[in-house]
Every structure is written in C-alpha cells, then in structure tokens.
Design a protein around this motif. Structure first.
Motif, PDB file in Angstrom:
ATOM      1  N   VAL A 253      60.875  47.817  34.151  1.00 27.32           N
ATOM      2  CA  VAL A 253      59.951  47.169  33.211  1.00 27.32           C
ATOM      3  C   VAL A 253      58.676  46.740  33.931  1.00 27.32           C
ATOM      4  CG1 VAL A 253      59.614  45.158  31.725  1.00 27.32           C
ATOM      5  CG2 VAL A 253      61.769  46.418  31.644  1.00 27.32           C
ATOM      6  N   ARG A 254      58.820  46.154  35.115  1.00 21.86           N
ATOM      7  CA  ARG A 254      57.642  45.736  35.878  1.00 21.86           C
ATOM      8  C   ARG A 254      56.810  46.938  36.302  1.00 21.86           C
ATOM      9  NH1 ARG A 254      60.886  41.165  37.530  1.00 21.86           N
ATOM     10  NH2 ARG A 254      62.080  42.405  39.011  1.00 21.86           N
ATOM     11  N   ARG A 255      57.465  48.049  36.535  1.00 22.48           N
ATOM     12  CA  ARG A 255      56.734  49.269  36.893  1.00 22.48           C
ATOM     13  C   ARG A 255      55.944  49.798  35.691  1.00 22.48           C
ATOM     14  NH1 ARG A 255      54.128  51.871  40.770  1.00 22.48           N
ATOM     15  NH2 ARG A 255      53.820  54.015  40.123  1.00 22.48           N
ATOM     16  N   ILE A 256      56.525  49.683  34.508  1.00 24.40           N
ATOM     17  CA  ILE A 256      55.874  50.187  33.296  1.00 24.40           C
ATOM     18  C   ILE A 256      54.732  49.278  32.865  1.00 24.40           C
ATOM     19  CG2 ILE A 256      56.232  50.682  30.844  1.00 24.40           C
ATOM     20  CD1 ILE A 256      59.106  51.465  31.565  1.00 24.40           C
ATOM     21  N   PHE A 257      54.898  47.967  33.054  1.00 23.82           N
ATOM     22  CA  PHE A 257      53.861  46.994  32.705  1.00 23.82           C
ATOM     23  C   PHE A 257      53.369  46.334  33.986  1.00 23.82           C
ATOM     24  CE2 PHE A 257      56.626  47.292  28.983  1.00 23.82           C
ATOM     25  CZ  PHE A 257      55.694  47.606  28.007  1.00 23.82           C
ATOM     26  N   PRO A 258      52.376  46.949  34.645  1.00 26.80           N
ATOM     27  CA  PRO A 258      52.002  46.521  36.001  1.00 26.80           C
ATOM     28  C   PRO A 258      50.961  45.419  36.049  1.00 26.80           C
ATOM     29  CG  PRO A 258      50.795  48.494  35.422  1.00 26.80           C
ATOM     30  CD  PRO A 258      51.642  48.141  34.225  1.00 26.80           C
ATOM     31  N   VAL A 259      50.947  44.523  35.084  1.00 23.76           N
ATOM     32  CA  VAL A 259      49.921  43.482  35.067  1.00 23.76           C
ATOM     33  C   VAL A 259      49.992  42.639  36.332  1.00 23.76           C
ATOM     34  CG1 VAL A 259      49.106  41.422  33.875  1.00 23.76           C
ATOM     35  CG2 VAL A 259      49.846  43.403  32.565  1.00 23.76           C
ATOM     36  N   ALA A 260      51.203  42.302  36.738  1.00 14.29           N
ATOM     37  CA  ALA A 260      51.349  41.457  37.917  1.00 14.29           C
ATOM     38  C   ALA A 260      50.968  42.190  39.193  1.00 14.29           C
ATOM     39  CB  ALA A 260      52.788  40.966  38.023  1.00 14.29           C
ATOM     40  N   ARG A 261      50.928  43.544  39.146  1.00 10.16           N
ATOM     41  CA  ARG A 261      50.610  44.309  40.336  1.00 10.16           C
ATOM     42  C   ARG A 261      49.153  44.716  40.383  1.00 10.16           C
ATOM     43  NH1 ARG A 261      52.685  49.121  40.407  1.00 10.16           N
ATOM     44  NH2 ARG A 261      53.299  49.250  38.247  1.00 10.16           N
ATOM     45  N   GLU A 262      48.355  44.264  39.390  1.00 11.58           N
ATOM     46  CA  GLU A 262      46.967  44.684  39.330  1.00 11.58           C
ATOM     47  C   GLU A 262      46.074  43.658  40.010  1.00 11.58           C
ATOM     48  OE1 GLU A 262      45.602  47.362  37.931  1.00 11.58           O
ATOM     49  OE2 GLU A 262      47.375  48.273  37.031  1.00 11.58           O
ATOM     50  N   ALA A 263      45.136  44.126  40.770  1.00 10.59           N
ATOM     51  CA  ALA A 263      44.139  43.258  41.398  1.00 10.59           C
ATOM     52  C   ALA A 263      42.783  43.908  41.236  1.00 10.59           C
ATOM     53  CB  ALA A 263      44.458  43.053  42.873  1.00 10.59           C
ATOM     54  N   LEU A 264      41.764  43.102  41.210  1.00 14.62           N
ATOM     55  CA  LEU A 264      40.419  43.620  40.983  1.00 14.62           C
ATOM     56  C   LEU A 264      39.572  43.441  42.233  1.00 14.62           C
ATOM     57  CD1 LEU A 264      38.285  44.747  39.057  1.00 14.62           C
ATOM     58  CD2 LEU A 264      37.737  42.402  38.438  1.00 14.62           C
ATOM     59  N   ASP A 265      38.996  44.554  42.684  1.00 12.80           N
ATOM     60  CA  ASP A 265      38.078  44.510  43.818  1.00 12.80           C
ATOM     61  C   ASP A 265      36.698  44.179  43.267  1.00 12.80           C
ATOM     62  OD1 ASP A 265      36.340  45.000  45.904  1.00 12.80           O
ATOM     63  OD2 ASP A 265      37.522  46.657  46.700  1.00 12.80           O
ATOM     64  N   LEU A 313      35.332  34.205  35.631  1.00  8.50           N
ATOM     65  CA  LEU A 313      36.733  33.872  35.415  1.00  8.50           C
ATOM     66  C   LEU A 313      37.625  34.564  36.440  1.00  8.50           C
ATOM     67  CD1 LEU A 313      36.919  34.231  31.518  1.00  8.50           C
ATOM     68  CD2 LEU A 313      36.545  32.149  32.839  1.00  8.50           C
ATOM     69  N   SER A 314      38.718  33.932  36.758  1.00  2.55           N
ATOM     70  CA  SER A 314      39.718  34.550  37.629  1.00  2.55           C
ATOM     71  C   SER A 314      40.476  35.622  36.851  1.00  2.55           C
ATOM     72  CB  SER A 314      40.695  33.496  38.136  1.00  2.55           C
ATOM     73  OG  SER A 314      41.442  32.951  37.054  1.00  2.55           O
ATOM     74  N   SER A 315      41.243  36.430  37.554  1.00  2.00           N
ATOM     75  CA  SER A 315      42.009  37.491  36.898  1.00  2.00           C
ATOM     76  C   SER A 315      42.989  36.919  35.880  1.00  2.00           C
ATOM     77  CB  SER A 315      42.755  38.327  37.943  1.00  2.00           C
ATOM     78  OG  SER A 315      41.853  38.993  38.785  1.00  2.00           O
ATOM     79  N   ASP A 316      43.641  35.812  36.249  1.00  2.00           N
ATOM     80  CA  ASP A 316      44.578  35.185  35.314  1.00  2.00           C
ATOM     81  C   ASP A 316      43.863  34.680  34.067  1.00  2.00           C
ATOM     82  OD1 ASP A 316      46.702  35.700  36.953  1.00  2.00           O
ATOM     83  OD2 ASP A 316      46.719  33.705  37.882  1.00  2.00           O
ATOM     84  N   SER A 317      42.706  34.078  34.256  1.00  2.00           N
ATOM     85  CA  SER A 317      41.941  33.582  33.107  1.00  2.00           C
ATOM     86  C   SER A 317      41.484  34.728  32.216  1.00  2.00           C
ATOM     87  CB  SER A 317      40.727  32.779  33.595  1.00  2.00           C
ATOM     88  OG  SER A 317      41.123  31.649  34.346  1.00  2.00           O
ATOM     89  N   GLN A 318      41.122  35.840  32.836  1.00  2.00           N
ATOM     90  CA  GLN A 318      40.726  37.012  32.052  1.00  2.00           C
ATOM     91  C   GLN A 318      41.888  37.499  31.187  1.00  2.00           C
ATOM     92  OE1 GLN A 318      39.109  40.023  34.685  1.00  2.00           O
ATOM     93  NE2 GLN A 318      37.967  38.487  35.831  1.00  2.00           N
ATOM     94  N   MET A 319      43.078  37.525  31.764  1.00  2.00           N
ATOM     95  CA  MET A 319      44.252  37.967  30.998  1.00  2.00           C
ATOM     96  C   MET A 319      44.538  37.021  29.843  1.00  2.00           C
ATOM     97  SD  MET A 319      47.075  39.588  33.601  1.00  2.00           S
ATOM     98  CE  MET A 319      47.043  38.260  34.796  1.00  2.00           C
ATOM     99  N   TYR A 320      44.466  35.716  30.092  1.00  2.00           N
ATOM    100  CA  TYR A 320      44.721  34.748  29.024  1.00  2.00           C
ATOM    101  C   TYR A 320      43.671  34.853  27.914  1.00  2.00           C
ATOM    102  CZ  TYR A 320      48.007  32.571  32.296  1.00  2.00           C
ATOM    103  OH  TYR A 320      49.049  32.341  33.157  1.00  2.00           O
ATOM    104  N   LEU A 321      42.428  35.043  28.316  1.00  2.00           N
ATOM    105  CA  LEU A 321      41.363  35.177  27.323  1.00  2.00           C
ATOM    106  C   LEU A 321      41.558  36.423  26.467  1.00  2.00           C
ATOM    107  CD1 LEU A 321      38.645  34.332  26.107  1.00  2.00           C
ATOM    108  CD2 LEU A 321      37.506  35.594  27.957  1.00  2.00           C
ATOM    109  N   SER A 322      41.845  37.530  27.107  1.00  2.00           N
ATOM    110  CA  SER A 322      42.037  38.776  26.349  1.00  2.00           C
ATOM    111  C   SER A 322      43.270  38.684  25.455  1.00  2.00           C
ATOM    112  CB  SER A 322      42.155  39.970  27.299  1.00  2.00           C
ATOM    113  OG  SER A 322      43.310  39.861  28.105  1.00  2.00           O
ATOM    114  N   PHE A 323      44.338  38.040  25.957  1.00  2.00           N
ATOM    115  CA  PHE A 323      45.541  37.863  25.139  1.00  2.00           C
ATOM    116  C   PHE A 323      45.238  37.025  23.901  1.00  2.00           C
ATOM    117  CE2 PHE A 323      49.209  35.198  24.020  1.00  2.00           C
ATOM    118  CZ  PHE A 323      50.131  36.186  23.691  1.00  2.00           C
TER     119      PHE A 323
END
Length: 526
Positions: A253-265, A313-323
């Motif tokens: 499941v974590r492999r299919i939904f890689p949100v936690a494995r994503e980082a932004l350069d 915004l941080s990556s986490d904040s971006q995810m919360y905003l988009s959600f």
C-alpha cells in the motif's frame, strides 16, 4: 492504427515509460510475487519499480508469458533492460490494443446501445435512434484517440484503457440496475490503477444513497450488505497473495501511495522518489511545482505563475491544503448525489469528482485528465456542446507533451477530426438553447444584470475558445519563446486549459444542482 506508426521506444538511461512496462513484465515473470513490490538484490526499485496495484502486476505477468513464448530475451532478468526492437515494439503496441479490444471497447459499445438509445427520438424527429446510437458510439470512441496517442506512441506505452474500461463497465452495470456487478467492475478498476480514486466517491455515494432511499430497515439494508460483501471479496481476491502477511500488504500500500516517500527539490523544482537509501528523480510534474518541460493544467501549477506556494508552505502544509481544497470541491456534488441517487446525478458527480481531484490534488499527471474525459463522454447525449468543448480542451492541454514526443501530426489529426465529426453528428451548435444547455440557474445567479441571451454568449465563447487553442497551438510550433521565458508557451497552454477545466467544473456543478432533465429522459436515466 495509422497514428501509431510513429512509435519509438525511449531514451537512456531510464528508457521511458515503455521500458517501465517491459520491466514490470520482466519482474513479475522472473521473481516470486512476494518480491514484486520490495527492494531486493534482484529487484531494484530505483529502476522503474512496480508501483501500481496488484491487478496491473497480474496483467504484466500475463503479457510476460506471451513475450517469453515469442522471444525469451524480452523478459530475461536484468539482461533485458532497455531492450527494444521492431518486433518488441509491435508486441507492446499489440498488448495495448488487445487490452482495449477486450475491456474498453465492448463497454463503450454496450453503453451506447443500452444507455443512450431512446432519448434521441424526442430530440431528433428526423433522426432514427439507431443512427444516434451509432453517432454516440463513434464520438465516445473518438476520445480513444487520446488513449491511443498516449498508450501506443513513443515511449508512453500505458494501459489506461484497462482501468477506464473497468470503470465504464461499472457505470454500465449501475445504469442497468446491476449494483453488485457494478461494484465488482469498479473494484477491478481501482485495483488496476489507484488513480480511479477520482471516481470512487460518486460510486460510493450513489450506492449508499440508493440503499438509504430503499430503506435501511428493509431492501436497502440487504443491498448495502450485499455490496459491502462484494467489495470485500473482490479486494480479497485481488490482494490474496499479500494477505498472509499484514506487514507485507501495508508495504505494498505504501508503495502504491508514495506520498510519504515524496520529497521536493526546491532548487530544481523536480520531484524525487525516495526508495530506501536511494533517490530517483522522476520528473517535474506535480501540483505545487512545475518542471522545466511539463506543466499541469490544474490550480496549483497555474497559481504558481503568480504565487510560489512551494516557497511559502512546507510539503506537509501543501498536502493538507490540497486535501482540504479537494474535499471542499468534491463535497457539494457528492452530497447532492447522496440525497438524490439518480443515474443522471451519478454521471454529473463522476465528472465533478474527477475534475475536482484533477484541479486540486497534490500529485497530478497531465494524462490524469483522461479520468475526467470519460465521464464527459457519458454526457455527450445530454450536453453535447459542453462535453465536446471540454474533450477538445482536454486534448489541447497535453499539447506540450505531444510536442516533446514529436506527436504534432497525430495531435492535429485527432483534434480536428473529433471536433468536426462531433459537431456534425450531434448537431451540437444547433442544440444550444438555454433549455438544452440548462442555463436557467445562471439567470438566477445573475439576477442583478439585465436579461442576457446566454445561449448566444455560450456559442461565441466556444468559437473564441477554439480560436485561442488553435492560435496557441500554432504559436507553440512556429514561434520561439523569448530567451528569458523559455516555458512561455507551455505555461500559456496550461493556464488556458485550466480556465476551461475550472469553467467546466463550475458549469457541471450548477447543472447538477439545477432542475433534472425532462421526465422521459429522467425515467430512462433511472
């Protein structure tokens, strides 16, 4: 088929998506199922690791058995990396076509035969129902030109038609009242590609609303339990090899939904996928950023021109905003469907949900617009001009991707062909009265303005829109951008497409909350 002749395999070192699909065949054939999704000495996930649900892996395994029979070199472990030949390219194209012929096209045929015929006689006294059914079939198939351009040509061998086909089978079954079979079909779609989550909420709300409407103390409860058991059994069968170890299933499941494995350069604006200790640059597509080549026509990439959200915004904040934005965008349509579970509302909710996810999600690919294009095809019968307009804009939104892959000619041919024949067969420009466009709600919203001929305005907006898309297409091909604005034309295409998608999203939501179609067509839809 003629369009597909311009195919080539890919570029080093990763060889493109073509190599990804071939590599998945290699992995599934040579390794035990327990290793498909895990980083091992024989399965380097940094090299196109499998990250789609199990049904995709099983499909790859079937293709691998066929490939092994034809030429064992095509799926030889490690040694086949980057393999390409005319025979193998023909094989890969054939697998896409066969999958579409078995799953997607039959669903289109049956939908047009059973869920579009009938209303035509009322709307077109001089046009037989059989002709209108044929027209609907041809136009729904026309959107397949996007699938074929993206699936078969160049390095983008993808089986989008399989997941979309399963989803369409689900829609067809629900439209015919076969709720359990519709649930099975959509579960298969979801277990083939996780992006089918774009359509998940309308399926859930329609079936739940229908159960509540029937009464949760009677037939409704029986229907709800039957659907729940159907979903559980279907998922259990798809995930059966991984259920013996819950930890292993969670890793998949974590492999299919890689949100936690994503980082932004932030320096390069590209997305990095972290696998173990390794980092793989997978491209600049996304929501809050835009790479040097690909621009997604959604809210965040368009807003990025004015506001660099990723620097605020941080990556986490971006995810919360988009959600939060995605949830707020899809909620009204789903609530409406839950309270009025008709097939007409279901089709509109599918379009609204998929557009909401495309416009506001955290991770978006250009080709995800296909997930909104499918529901738009279902509305060709009811809202021909608006559906055609949106489908044309969907193709246009992928212009930078087409140009990058050398697909200008297929893009022009399929776009012009679809636009001409759709307008001709459906008489879309003649069916532009305010009643047929369902613009009554706009008069209520614009009550403070003098009475306007909204149908005339819509027609001229359509002409202007097509002219703008044509002009931008010509400019992107013929003109060189200024040196200080190298991404000028991709950005303009992205913003223009975004404006179309946002306008369509607002329109479909207003229509969903407006009066339903005529009693006859409503009875047909129910």
């Amino acid at each position: 088929m003629c369009v597909a002749r311009s195919c080539w395999a890919g570029k080093t070192p990763m060889f493109g998506d073509y190599e990804a699909q071939r590599h998945w065949q290699e992995v599934t054939y040579n390794l035990p199922v327990q290793e498909w999704y895990f980083n091992t000495t024989k399965n380097d996930l940094n090299y196109w690791g499998l990250d789609y649900p199990p049904l995709t892996a099983y499909h790859s395994l079937i293709c691998a058995f066929v490939a092994k029979t034809i030429n064992p070199e095509w799926v030889e472990l490690h040694k086949s990396r980057g393999y390409e030949s005319p025979a193998h390219k023909l094989f890969m194209r054939a697998t896409v076509l066969v999958a579409d012929l078995l799953i997607y096209i039959p669903a289109v045929v049956l939908y047009c035969l059973y869920l579009t015929e009938g209303s035509s006689k009322k709307r077109f006294p001089l046009c037989s129902a059989s002709f209108y059914t044929l027209a609907s079939f041809l136009l729904t198939m026309a959107i397949s030109s996007i699938l074929y351009v993206q699936n078969i040509i160049v390095n983008r061998i993808r089986y989008n038609g399989v997941s979309l086909g399963f989803a369409l089978w689900g829609v067809l079954a629900l439209g015919l009242g076969w709720d359990a079979l519709g649930s099975v079909a959509f579960c298969l779609a979801l277990n083939y590609k996780q992006m089918e989550l774009y359509h998940a909420l309308p399926f859930f709300c329609y079936l739940l609303g229908k159960s509540v409407k029937l009464g949760l103390m009677g037939r409704g409860l029986f229907l709800l339990v039957r659907i729940a058991l159907t979903v559980l059994v279907t998922f259990a069968l798809c995930w059966l090899p991984f259920l013996s170890d819950p930890g292993q299933a969670m890793e998949v499941v974590r492999r299919i939904f890689p949100v936690a494995r994503e980082a932004l350069d932030k320096g390069t604006g590209v997305r990095r996928r972290v696998v173990g200790k390794g980092v793989l640059v997978t491209g600049g597509r996304g929501s809050f950023w835009a790479g040097a080549v690909d621009k997604v026509a959604n809210t965040w990439c368009s807003l990025n021109v004015l506001i660099k959200i990723r620097s605020i915004l941080s990556s986490d904040s971006q995810m919360y905003l988009s959600f939060a934005c995605t949830l707020l965008a899809v909620l009204p349509s789903c609530v409406r469907l839950l309270t009025k579970p008709t097939f007409w509302q279901f089709k509109l909710a599918l379009a609204n949900s998929s557009l909401a996810f495309f416009l506001f999600s955290y991770q978006v690919h250009e080709k995800s617009i296909l997930l909104a294009a499918l529901p738009a095809c279902l509305l060709l019968n009811d809202l021909p001009l608006m559906a055609i307009w949106f489908l044309h804009a969907s193709t246009f939104s992928m212009l930078p991707l087409f140009l990058k892959d050398g697909l200008l000619v297929p893009f022009v041919v399929t776009s012009l062909g679809f636009l001409y024949f759709s307008i001709y067969l459906l008489s879309a420009l003649e069916r532009c009265s305010e009643e047929e466009l369902r613009l009554g709600a706009y008069h209520k919203l614009l009550f403070c303005l003098p009475k306007l001929d909204l149908a005339w305005i819509v027609r001229w907006k359509f002409y202007v829109s097509v002219s703008v898309m044509a002009g931008l297409s010509i400019a992107a091909v013929a003109l060189a951008p200024p040196p200080h604005l190298p991404d000028l034309f991709p950005v303009l295409v992205s913003i223009a497409s975004f404006s179309h998608f946002l306008g369509t999203f607002i329109y479909f939501n207003i229509v969903q909350f407006s009066e339903p179609p005529s009693r006859k067509s409503q009875k047909k839809n129910n």
